[in-house]
Design a protein around this motif. Structure first.
Motif, PDB file in Angstrom:
ATOM      1  N   GLY A  22       0.808  -1.210   0.000  1.00  0.00           N
ATOM      2  CA  GLY A  22       0.000   0.000   0.000  1.00  0.00           C
ATOM      3  C   GLY A  22       0.840   1.258   0.000  1.00  0.00           C
ATOM      4  N   ARG A  23       1.880   1.255   0.796  1.00  0.00           N
ATOM      5  CA  ARG A  23       2.768   2.418   0.820  1.00  0.00           C
ATOM      6  C   ARG A  23       3.454   2.607  -0.535  1.00  0.00           C
ATOM      7  NH1 ARG A  23       7.077   4.717   5.155  1.00  0.00           N
ATOM      8  NH2 ARG A  23       8.373   5.865   3.694  1.00  0.00           N
ATOM      9  N   ALA A  24       3.948   1.530  -1.110  1.00  0.00           N
ATOM     10  CA  ALA A  24       4.632   1.616  -2.401  1.00  0.00           C
ATOM     11  C   ALA A  24       3.696   2.142  -3.482  1.00  0.00           C
ATOM     12  CB  ALA A  24       5.190   0.253  -2.797  1.00  0.00           C
ATOM     13  N   ILE A  25       2.439   1.696  -3.450  1.00  0.00           N
ATOM     14  CA  ILE A  25       1.465   2.166  -4.438  1.00  0.00           C
ATOM     15  C   ILE A  25       1.148   3.636  -4.227  1.00  0.00           C
ATOM     16  CG2 ILE A  25      -0.944   1.955  -5.157  1.00  0.00           C
ATOM     17  CD1 ILE A  25      -0.653  -1.084  -4.693  1.00  0.00           C
ATOM     18  N   ALA A  26       0.961   4.040  -2.981  1.00  0.00           N
ATOM     19  CA  ALA A  26       0.672   5.446  -2.685  1.00  0.00           C
ATOM     20  C   ALA A  26       1.797   6.349  -3.178  1.00  0.00           C
ATOM     21  CB  ALA A  26       0.455   5.627  -1.182  1.00  0.00           C
ATOM     22  N   HIS A 178     -19.988   3.482 -17.881  1.00  0.00           N
ATOM     23  CA  HIS A 178     -19.861   4.818 -17.289  1.00  0.00           C
ATOM     24  C   HIS A 178     -18.418   5.333 -17.336  1.00  0.00           C
ATOM     25  CE1 HIS A 178     -23.965   4.405 -15.898  1.00  0.00           C
ATOM     26  NE2 HIS A 178     -23.648   3.284 -15.265  1.00  0.00           N
ATOM     27  N   ASN A 179     -17.585   4.691 -18.150  1.00  0.00           N
ATOM     28  CA  ASN A 179     -16.177   5.075 -18.274  1.00  0.00           C
ATOM     29  C   ASN A 179     -15.426   4.897 -16.956  1.00  0.00           C
ATOM     30  OD1 ASN A 179     -13.832   6.017 -19.609  1.00  0.00           O
ATOM     31  ND2 ASN A 179     -14.205   8.108 -18.914  1.00  0.00           N
ATOM     32  N   ILE A 180     -15.768   3.836 -16.260  1.00  0.00           N
ATOM     33  CA  ILE A 180     -15.059   3.465 -15.034  1.00  0.00           C
ATOM     34  C   ILE A 180     -14.363   2.137 -15.285  1.00  0.00           C
ATOM     35  CG2 ILE A 180     -15.302   2.852 -12.594  1.00  0.00           C
ATOM     36  CD1 ILE A 180     -17.895   4.563 -12.634  1.00  0.00           C
ATOM     37  N   GLN A 181     -13.061   2.116 -15.027  1.00  0.00           N
ATOM     38  CA  GLN A 181     -12.290   0.889 -15.212  1.00  0.00           C
ATOM     39  C   GLN A 181     -12.012   0.263 -13.839  1.00  0.00           C
ATOM     40  OE1 GLN A 181     -11.032   3.930 -17.033  1.00  0.00           O
ATOM     41  NE2 GLN A 181     -12.645   3.202 -18.399  1.00  0.00           N
ATOM     42  N   VAL A 182     -12.432  -0.981 -13.698  1.00  0.00           N
ATOM     43  CA  VAL A 182     -12.234  -1.716 -12.445  1.00  0.00           C
ATOM     44  C   VAL A 182     -11.340  -2.908 -12.743  1.00  0.00           C
ATOM     45  CG1 VAL A 182     -13.340  -2.819 -10.472  1.00  0.00           C
ATOM     46  CG2 VAL A 182     -14.575  -1.052 -11.762  1.00  0.00           C
ATOM     47  N   ASN A 183     -10.162  -2.897 -12.172  1.00  0.00           N
ATOM     48  CA  ASN A 183      -9.196  -3.969 -12.397  1.00  0.00           C
ATOM     49  C   ASN A 183      -8.566  -4.391 -11.073  1.00  0.00           C
ATOM     50  OD1 ASN A 183      -9.015  -4.163 -15.482  1.00  0.00           O
ATOM     51  ND2 ASN A 183      -8.738  -1.964 -15.165  1.00  0.00           N
ATOM     52  N   ALA A 184      -7.757  -5.411 -11.128  1.00  0.00           N
ATOM     53  CA  ALA A 184      -7.075  -5.888  -9.925  1.00  0.00           C
ATOM     54  C   ALA A 184      -5.620  -6.199 -10.251  1.00  0.00           C
ATOM     55  CB  ALA A 184      -7.762  -7.119  -9.357  1.00  0.00           C
ATOM     56  N   ILE A 185      -4.800  -6.115  -9.229  1.00  0.00           N
ATOM     57  CA  ILE A 185      -3.412  -6.565  -9.311  1.00  0.00           C
ATOM     58  C   ILE A 185      -3.280  -7.777  -8.397  1.00  0.00           C
ATOM     59  CG2 ILE A 185      -0.995  -6.021  -8.820  1.00  0.00           C
ATOM     60  CD1 ILE A 185      -1.680  -3.075  -9.305  1.00  0.00           C
ATOM     61  N   ALA A 186      -2.725  -8.858  -8.929  1.00  0.00           N
ATOM     62  CA  ALA A 186      -2.461 -10.053  -8.130  1.00  0.00           C
ATOM     63  C   ALA A 186      -0.962 -10.148  -7.878  1.00  0.00           C
ATOM     64  CB  ALA A 186      -2.964 -11.300  -8.839  1.00  0.00           C
ATOM     65  N   PRO A 187      -0.503  -9.667  -6.738  1.00  0.00           N
ATOM     66  CA  PRO A 187       0.930  -9.767  -6.448  1.00  0.00           C
ATOM     67  C   PRO A 187       1.329 -11.225  -6.250  1.00  0.00           C
ATOM     68  CG  PRO A 187      -0.173  -8.189  -4.990  1.00  0.00           C
ATOM     69  CD  PRO A 187      -1.231  -8.999  -5.659  1.00  0.00           C
ATOM     70  N   GLY A 188       2.534 -11.534  -6.675  1.00  0.00           N
ATOM     71  CA  GLY A 188       3.094 -12.846  -6.376  1.00  0.00           C
ATOM     72  C   GLY A 188       3.592 -12.859  -4.947  1.00  0.00           C
ATOM     73  N   TYR A 189       4.696 -13.512  -4.714  1.00  0.00           N
ATOM     74  CA  TYR A 189       5.248 -13.582  -3.365  1.00  0.00           C
ATOM     75  C   TYR A 189       6.150 -12.383  -3.132  1.00  0.00           C
ATOM     76  CZ  TYR A 189       3.093 -18.071  -2.750  1.00  0.00           C
ATOM     77  OH  TYR A 189       2.160 -19.054  -2.617  1.00  0.00           O
ATOM     78  N   PHE A 190       5.674 -11.473  -2.277  1.00  0.00           N
ATOM     79  CA  PHE A 190       6.368 -10.226  -1.978  1.00  0.00           C
ATOM     80  C   PHE A 190       6.861 -10.229  -0.531  1.00  0.00           C
ATOM     81  CE2 PHE A 190       4.696  -8.922  -5.918  1.00  0.00           C
ATOM     82  CZ  PHE A 190       5.255  -7.689  -6.276  1.00  0.00           C
ATOM     83  N   LEU A 223       5.510  -3.238  -7.656  1.00  0.00           N
ATOM     84  CA  LEU A 223       4.116  -3.034  -8.039  1.00  0.00           C
ATOM     85  C   LEU A 223       3.859  -1.637  -8.603  1.00  0.00           C
ATOM     86  CD1 LEU A 223       1.735  -4.577  -5.349  1.00  0.00           C
ATOM     87  CD2 LEU A 223       2.323  -5.463  -7.588  1.00  0.00           C
ATOM     88  N   ALA A 224       4.828  -0.738  -8.483  1.00  0.00           N
ATOM     89  CA  ALA A 224       4.610   0.670  -8.808  1.00  0.00           C
ATOM     90  C   ALA A 224       4.101   0.868 -10.233  1.00  0.00           C
ATOM     91  CB  ALA A 224       5.896   1.467  -8.585  1.00  0.00           C
ATOM     92  N   GLY A 225       4.774   0.269 -11.195  1.00  0.00           N
ATOM     93  CA  GLY A 225       4.404   0.474 -12.587  1.00  0.00           C
ATOM     94  C   GLY A 225       3.017  -0.037 -12.905  1.00  0.00           C
ATOM     95  N   ALA A 226       2.667  -1.196 -12.377  1.00  0.00           N
ATOM     96  CA  ALA A 226       1.345  -1.771 -12.628  1.00  0.00           C
ATOM     97  C   ALA A 226       0.251  -0.875 -12.062  1.00  0.00           C
ATOM     98  CB  ALA A 226       1.252  -3.166 -12.022  1.00  0.00           C
ATOM     99  N   ALA A 227       0.478  -0.336 -10.865  1.00  0.00           N
ATOM    100  CA  ALA A 227      -0.524   0.525 -10.236  1.00  0.00           C
ATOM    101  C   ALA A 227      -0.718   1.812 -11.024  1.00  0.00           C
ATOM    102  CB  ALA A 227      -0.110   0.830  -8.802  1.00  0.00           C
TER     103      ALA A 227
END
Length: 252
Positions: A22-26, A178-190, A223-227
């Motif tokens: 979460g911190r890395a993504i923020a 509605h032009n809303i994109q809902v996606n997910a990131i599945a991290p591997g072993y971090f 994860l930064a680039g994916a987020a």
């Protein structure tokens, strides 16, 4: 091309922003130009993240909510929206509890499901309603390798992460119009607090590392680039997707 990935003028709410993924993504969203609302479970939990972002020239502020408490999650949504439009929601806050399935305490089951699934849906629902009005928004859920497999002694976590993948697709189906994109990131072993027990288990750690083609566990910054991608205009036609960031784990 760089403008495709710019988040200038956008506001993002990131739960679980106190540490780890979460911190890395923020931090990554702030580096891309977003103003970031950093949420954690305690009032001062995200202070270090906020300070790091602001000291680097970004813009961030702290919010707090116990994600296992539905009323607190409702209040978090209200507080975030009171500050202005939220263009990006990242549901990263999560918890895990380990016990054999036949001995798994139901109170821990309910807590894991409340934090990992219910809070993510409720925040998506509340902020998504405003995104629908604006005809624009990005929601990123944090899934897991256990969105694909069963794991060992983590039945509640596995159930919640399978469900997150499903909710991601369900919301994408309804809100793409509605032009809303809902996606997910599945991290591997971090290397994070959630995987501390696995990292400390010499045999399991070695077995996991041996299966990862990259030959190492991920670091939160991986994860930064994916987020940033999923939060940006570069992903305007990506919807209902679960993006694995796993060093090749699933390809093995």
């Amino acid at each position: 091309m760089a403008s495709l990935f710019s988040l200038a003028g956008q506001t993002a709410l990131v739960t679980g922003a106190s540490r780890g993924l979460g911190r890395a993504i923020a931090v990554a969203l702030a580096q891309a130009g977003a103003s970031v609302l950093c949420a954690s479970s305690s009032a001062s939990g995200s202070n270090d993240t906020v300070t790091a972002i602001n000291n680097a020239g970004g813009k961030a502020s702290a919010l707090a909510a116990d994600l296992s408490d539905e009323a607190a999650v409702e209040q978090l949504a209200e507080q975030a929206l009171a500050l202005g439009p939220v263009h990006i929601l990242v549901n990263c806050g999560g918890t895990i509890f380990r016990a054999p399935a036949h001995q798994f305490p139901m109170n821990e089951w309910h807590k894991v499901m409340a934090v990992n699934l219910d809070a993510a849906f409720l925040l998506s629902q509340r902020l998504g309603a405003e995104m629908i009005k604006r005809k624009q928004g990005k929601i990123i859920n944090i899934a897991s390798m256990l969105s694909y497999s069963g794991g060992i002694t983590v039945p509640a976590y596995t159930a919640s992460k399978h469900a997150i993948a499903g909710v991601t697709k369900a919301l994408a189906n309804e809100w793409a119009q509605h032009n809303i994109q809902v996606n997910a990131i599945a991290p591997g072993y971090f290397s994070t607090d959630n995987t501390a027990a696995l990292q400390a288990d010499t045999a399991r750690n070695a077995a996991i590392t041996a299966r990862i083609p990259a030959g190492r566990w991920g670091e939160p910054e991986d994860l930064a680039g994916a987020a940033v991608f999923l939060a940006s205009n570069a992903a305007n036609y990506v919807n209902g997707h679960v993006l694995a960031v796993d060093g090749g784990w699933l390809a093995r």
